[in-house]
Design a protein around this motif. Structure first.
Motif, PDB file in Angstrom:
ATOM      1  N   THR A  55      -3.123  10.507  -2.832  1.00 23.43           N
ATOM      2  CA  THR A  55      -3.565   9.522  -3.814  1.00 23.43           C
ATOM      3  C   THR A  55      -2.384   8.932  -4.575  1.00 23.43           C
ATOM      4  N   LEU A  56      -1.461   9.787  -4.980  1.00 23.85           N
ATOM      5  CA  LEU A  56      -0.283   9.299  -5.694  1.00 23.85           C
ATOM      6  C   LEU A  56       0.560   8.375  -4.814  1.00 23.85           C
ATOM      7  N   ALA A  57       0.686   8.726  -3.539  1.00 29.82           N
ATOM      8  CA  ALA A  57       1.467   7.888  -2.619  1.00 29.82           C
ATOM      9  C   ALA A  57       0.811   6.529  -2.428  1.00 29.82           C
ATOM     10  N   VAL A  58      -0.508   6.521  -2.308  1.00 29.94           N
ATOM     11  CA  VAL A  58      -1.234   5.256  -2.134  1.00 29.94           C
ATOM     12  C   VAL A  58      -1.102   4.393  -3.381  1.00 29.94           C
ATOM     13  N   PHE A  59      -1.352   4.979  -4.555  1.00 29.20           N
ATOM     14  CA  PHE A  59      -1.240   4.225  -5.801  1.00 29.20           C
ATOM     15  C   PHE A  59       0.177   3.662  -5.967  1.00 29.20           C
TER      16      PHE A  59
ATOM     17  N   GLU B  39       8.887   1.038 -11.657  1.00 30.99           N
ATOM     18  CA  GLU B  39       8.726   2.471 -11.427  1.00 30.99           C
ATOM     19  C   GLU B  39       7.308   2.745 -10.934  1.00 30.99           C
ATOM     20  N   PRO B  40       7.013   2.373  -9.687  1.00 34.35           N
ATOM     21  CA  PRO B  40       5.639   2.494  -9.183  1.00 34.35           C
ATOM     22  C   PRO B  40       5.116   3.927  -9.170  1.00 34.35           C
ATOM     23  N   HIS B  41       5.986   4.912  -8.934  1.00 32.45           N
ATOM     24  CA  HIS B  41       5.518   6.298  -8.921  1.00 32.45           C
ATOM     25  C   HIS B  41       5.085   6.750 -10.310  1.00 32.45           C
ATOM     26  N   ALA B  42       5.798   6.281 -11.330  1.00 30.36           N
ATOM     27  CA  ALA B  42       5.410   6.620 -12.700  1.00 30.36           C
ATOM     28  C   ALA B  42       4.059   5.995 -13.042  1.00 30.36           C
TER      29      ALA B  42
ATOM     30  N   ALA C 238       1.726   5.220 -10.927  1.00 31.57           N
ATOM     31  CA  ALA C 238       0.726   5.929 -10.140  1.00 31.57           C
ATOM     32  C   ALA C 238       0.284   7.213 -10.850  1.00 31.57           C
ATOM     33  N   ARG C 239       1.242   7.962 -11.380  1.00 34.90           N
ATOM     34  CA  ARG C 239       0.913   9.195 -12.091  1.00 34.90           C
ATOM     35  C   ARG C 239       0.127   8.915 -13.371  1.00 34.90           C
ATOM     36  N   GLN C 240       0.493   7.845 -14.064  1.00 28.14           N
ATOM     37  CA  GLN C 240      -0.235   7.482 -15.277  1.00 28.14           C
ATOM     38  C   GLN C 240      -1.681   7.098 -14.953  1.00 28.14           C
ATOM     39  N   LEU C 241      -1.856   6.337 -13.883  1.00 28.53           N
ATOM     40  CA  LEU C 241      -3.205   5.937 -13.477  1.00 28.53           C
ATOM     41  C   LEU C 241      -4.061   7.150 -13.138  1.00 28.53           C
ATOM     42  N   MET C 242      -3.509   8.053 -12.338  1.00 32.87           N
ATOM     43  CA  MET C 242      -4.263   9.229 -11.917  1.00 32.87           C
ATOM     44  C   MET C 242      -4.588  10.130 -13.109  1.00 32.87           C
ATOM     45  N   ALA C 243      -3.600  10.331 -13.987  1.00 31.19           N
ATOM     46  CA  ALA C 243      -3.815  11.171 -15.159  1.00 31.19           C
ATOM     47  C   ALA C 243      -4.872  10.572 -16.085  1.00 31.19           C
TER      48      ALA C 243
ATOM     49  N   LEU D 134     -11.543   0.878   4.359  1.00 37.58           N
ATOM     50  CA  LEU D 134     -10.399   1.078   3.478  1.00 37.58           C
ATOM     51  C   LEU D 134      -9.366   2.034   4.062  1.00 37.58           C
ATOM     52  N   THR D 135      -9.652   2.627   5.187  1.00 37.76           N
ATOM     53  CA  THR D 135      -8.750   3.630   5.742  1.00 37.76           C
ATOM     54  C   THR D 135      -7.388   3.033   6.077  1.00 37.76           C
ATOM     55  N   ALA D 136      -7.404   1.968   6.871  1.00 38.55           N
ATOM     56  CA  ALA D 136      -6.137   1.365   7.293  1.00 38.55           C
ATOM     57  C   ALA D 136      -5.371   0.730   6.126  1.00 38.55           C
ATOM     58  N   PRO D 137      -6.027  -0.072   5.257  1.00 38.80           N
ATOM     59  CA  PRO D 137      -5.287  -0.665   4.152  1.00 38.80           C
ATOM     60  C   PRO D 137      -4.658   0.388   3.232  1.00 38.80           C
ATOM     61  N   TRP D 138      -5.395   1.436   2.916  1.00 36.49           N
ATOM     62  CA  TRP D 138      -4.852   2.470   2.037  1.00 36.49           C
ATOM     63  C   TRP D 138      -3.646   3.127   2.692  1.00 36.49           C
ATOM     64  N   ALA D 139      -3.765   3.430   3.964  1.00 32.61           N
ATOM     65  CA  ALA D 139      -2.688   4.146   4.657  1.00 32.61           C
ATOM     66  C   ALA D 139      -1.393   3.344   4.624  1.00 32.61           C
ATOM     67  N   GLY D 140      -1.488   2.024   4.702  1.00 37.79           N
ATOM     68  CA  GLY D 140      -0.289   1.198   4.731  1.00 37.79           C
ATOM     69  C   GLY D 140       0.162   0.698   3.378  1.00 37.79           C
ATOM     70  N   GLY D 141      -0.546   1.110   2.302  1.00 37.85           N
ATOM     71  CA  GLY D 141      -0.176   0.646   0.973  1.00 37.85           C
ATOM     72  C   GLY D 141      -0.513  -0.806   0.752  1.00 37.85           C
ATOM     73  N   GLU D 142      -1.488  -1.317   1.476  1.00 41.70           N
ATOM     74  CA  GLU D 142      -1.890  -2.711   1.336  1.00 41.70           C
ATOM     75  C   GLU D 142      -3.406  -2.783   1.198  1.00 41.70           C
ATOM     76  N   LEU D 143      -3.862  -3.802   0.491  1.00 40.47           N
ATOM     77  CA  LEU D 143      -5.294  -4.021   0.333  1.00 40.47           C
ATOM     78  C   LEU D 143      -5.649  -5.397   0.875  1.00 40.47           C
TER      79      LEU D 143
END
Length: 207
Positions: free
Chosen positions: A150-154, A164-167, A169-174, A89-98
């Motif tokens: 984690t927020l950047a990856v999400f 609003e992907p950043h929003a 991401a924050r909702q998911l983490m919270a 999962l290292t490479a996919p997470w780093a690039g924002g892809e799964l």
């Protein structure tokens, strides 16, 4: 209550096995007492070592803490990859892809299932994350960087799901963090996996 007695005349262990033993013993002790309540003597006793012998492997108490956190992150990444049926999962997470067939919702569900099976490790991270809010804590920078990563990856994985992907991401983490705290406090009355599935129905609605 019987107090376990740890012997220091155990057979010598290969370096990698000894390091794993130290990491696991330290993680358990921190989950029980927090970092400030941890003593190197307790870790040494639990591993059948002297304190100088322990320091030979880890260098310092601060170094031991960071090593434990990195060890647990690596273990979790391997377990998550196995749950999702991927090699790494290292490479996919780093690039924002799964990998094909793995989306953000499925990945989050796998994270929750992983955590539901290891309450002591989740407690370890919850205790340390709260303690490390103090800038003087040795894991302060580690957890700040971990949160931003984690927020950047999400957010990267949510770019096709929300305007609003950043929003999101924050909702998911919270939501994950909040549900885990409730579960740790009352595990008999809280089903972490089901609570997450109920939350995911709202967070991923129409996505």
């Amino acid at each position: 209550m019987t107090v376990p007695v740890y012997r220091r005349d155990r057979a010598r262990l290969p370096a990698a096995e000894r390091r794993r033993q130290i990491m696991e013993a330290t993680a358990q002790l921190i989950a029980e007492r927090g970092f400030w309540g941890l003593s190197m003597q307790d870790v040494a006793d639990r591993c059948g070592l002297t304190v100088p012998g322990l320091l030979h492997h880890v260098g310092s108490k601060d170094g031991l803490l960071v090593a434990v956190l990195e060890h647990r992150d690596a273990e979790d990444a391997r377990s998550l990859a196995a749950q999702l049926g991927v090699d790494d999962l290292t490479a996919p997470w780093a690039g924002g892809e799964l990998p094909p067939g793995v989306d953000l919702r499925r990945m989050c569900a796998a994270l929750v299932r992983r955590n539901a099976g290891q309450p002591e490790i989740v407690r370890l991270f919850a205790v340390l994350e709260a303690e490390s809010l103090a800038p003087s804590h040795p894991a302060h920078d580690y957890f700040a960087a971990r949160q931003e990563h984690t927020l950047a990856v999400f957010a990267a994985l949510a770019k096709d799901l929300s305007p609003e992907p950043h929003a999101l991401a924050r909702q998911l983490m919270a939501m994950m963090d909040g549900l885990q705290i409730q579960w740790l406090r009352s595990p008999q009355t809280n089903d972490l996996v089901q609570a997450w599935e109920d939350a995911a129905e709202l967070l991923f609605v129409d996505r």
